[in-house]
Design a protein around this motif. Sequence first.
Motif: not given
Lengths: 300, 200
Positions: B42-45, B47-49, B51, B56-57
């Motif tokens: 979830l963080q990679a797909y 939140f990280a996407r 801008p 960015h949790v």
Amino acid sequence: MTLLRRYGFALLVATAVLFPFVFYSSDMQSRKNLSAVEKVVYAFSAPVEFVFRFGTGHVKDALAAYVDLRGAKEEAKRLSEENAKLAVQLQVAGQLENENQRLRTLLDFSRQGALRFLMAQVQSADPSFLYRSIRLGRGENDGVAPGMAVVAAAGAVGMVMRTVSDASDVLLVTDPNANLDVIVARNRRRGILVGGTGNVMQFKYFDRGTRLLVGDEIVTSGLTGAFPRGIAVGRVSRIKVEEGGASQTIEVEPSVNFAEVSEALILLKPSREVEVIRKVGGLEWMKRMMEGGADKRSGG
Amino acid sequence: MARRWFSRASSFPLLAGLWGFAGPRQIHFLVTLALTFGVVYLQAYVFARSPNPWFHVDLTSILVVYVSVEHFLLGAFLRVLVAGLLMQSLSLAPSGFFPMYFIVALVSANVVSRYVVLHNLSSQFLTFAGIFLLKFVLLYVVLFKLGQNPDVWAFASASLPQFVVTTLLSVPAFSLLARLDSSFEFAATRDRRAELVENL
């Protein structure tokens, strides 16, 4: 088990104290490939990642289908008009291409090698939030290798840093670790762009006497690295002159909106001839060749 | 309703039988492992996407701290190691950074939880803030070692949104994870641990 229970925490504390020492004393440069442990983890986690991607992809598509349907008719009309204009521009560009080729032949320039592309889906981004990178769904099995350039319709995206069998990690041009050899489209002056904080890049070096204006288009020079020349990088968004005028900070806004990029093109290796000329000869050599060719034709 | 479903699912003998070998303890471990995978992806797909740095949790760090505090050391270590290796395989951070950070976070959270009552909101908040601050310090040293010599204030201001939003969300996330854990027949909470040790 009793020993583990008794000394387990002490062992963990010792690990927590020693691990940073070992880590910080090692060579920390980013590797071109995953380490053996990382490859094993990737192999085991790939099926789980596929299920996650499959599920979230469907949810995203369903949401996008609803959002896209709204205003679809107006969008279709706008695109049709834009398509007509682009068709005319393409015809003009075709004429310019022919003329360019005739002139190159006259000047005895070698033909730029044909570029080969590979389309790839953007899957995820770096979860550390520190590095600005994305993962594409093409890897070693498709012929992708570290160092290859990645572009989107709007312009330069970044460079492949490492690959696995079916995916590759791309460092974006806005990352502080990324350097790009560029020229200003207006006056052909050369410089080096680096990524910075936020979604902007900054000029690290540029030719002495270069005058830049806000709005100037910046493109790749094609002289170093994997990017061919002429790929859009961004536009100058801010010029800040330091006190006394001794130095200035020039910010460039990228032409690609990285949050909305869902597909990218990986530029596979260009022809060897172009690569050798670019890497060995460079700009000065080509200039000398041009001057030598011109002298021959004038009989001098 | 969800709690009833979870407690029924985990204690239903047929379900355990269908899994072949899994009892409540194993089911709990597998579910928390699956949660670890889900949180990292979830963080990679997602939140990280984004801008926007306010999205960015760092959910993975929140999960690591929770697991470190509320679970047996060995089980926590395994989960934390899996999270660290997963993050490492998805990130361009230098090899070994995430396992190192998560192990340090595991030890720090354990040490703090021995002296501070972590079911108090303010102490939870301060513990999470301290451990996330540790992450940025470790990251700063990495950048320094890589020769980037980042300006401290620029690094701090760029990292601030992520730090603030993660710390703010850590307390409700901690409660949510505790509720999820309590749905299982077997949940290695601190009280349970004491009970199990006494009965040995």
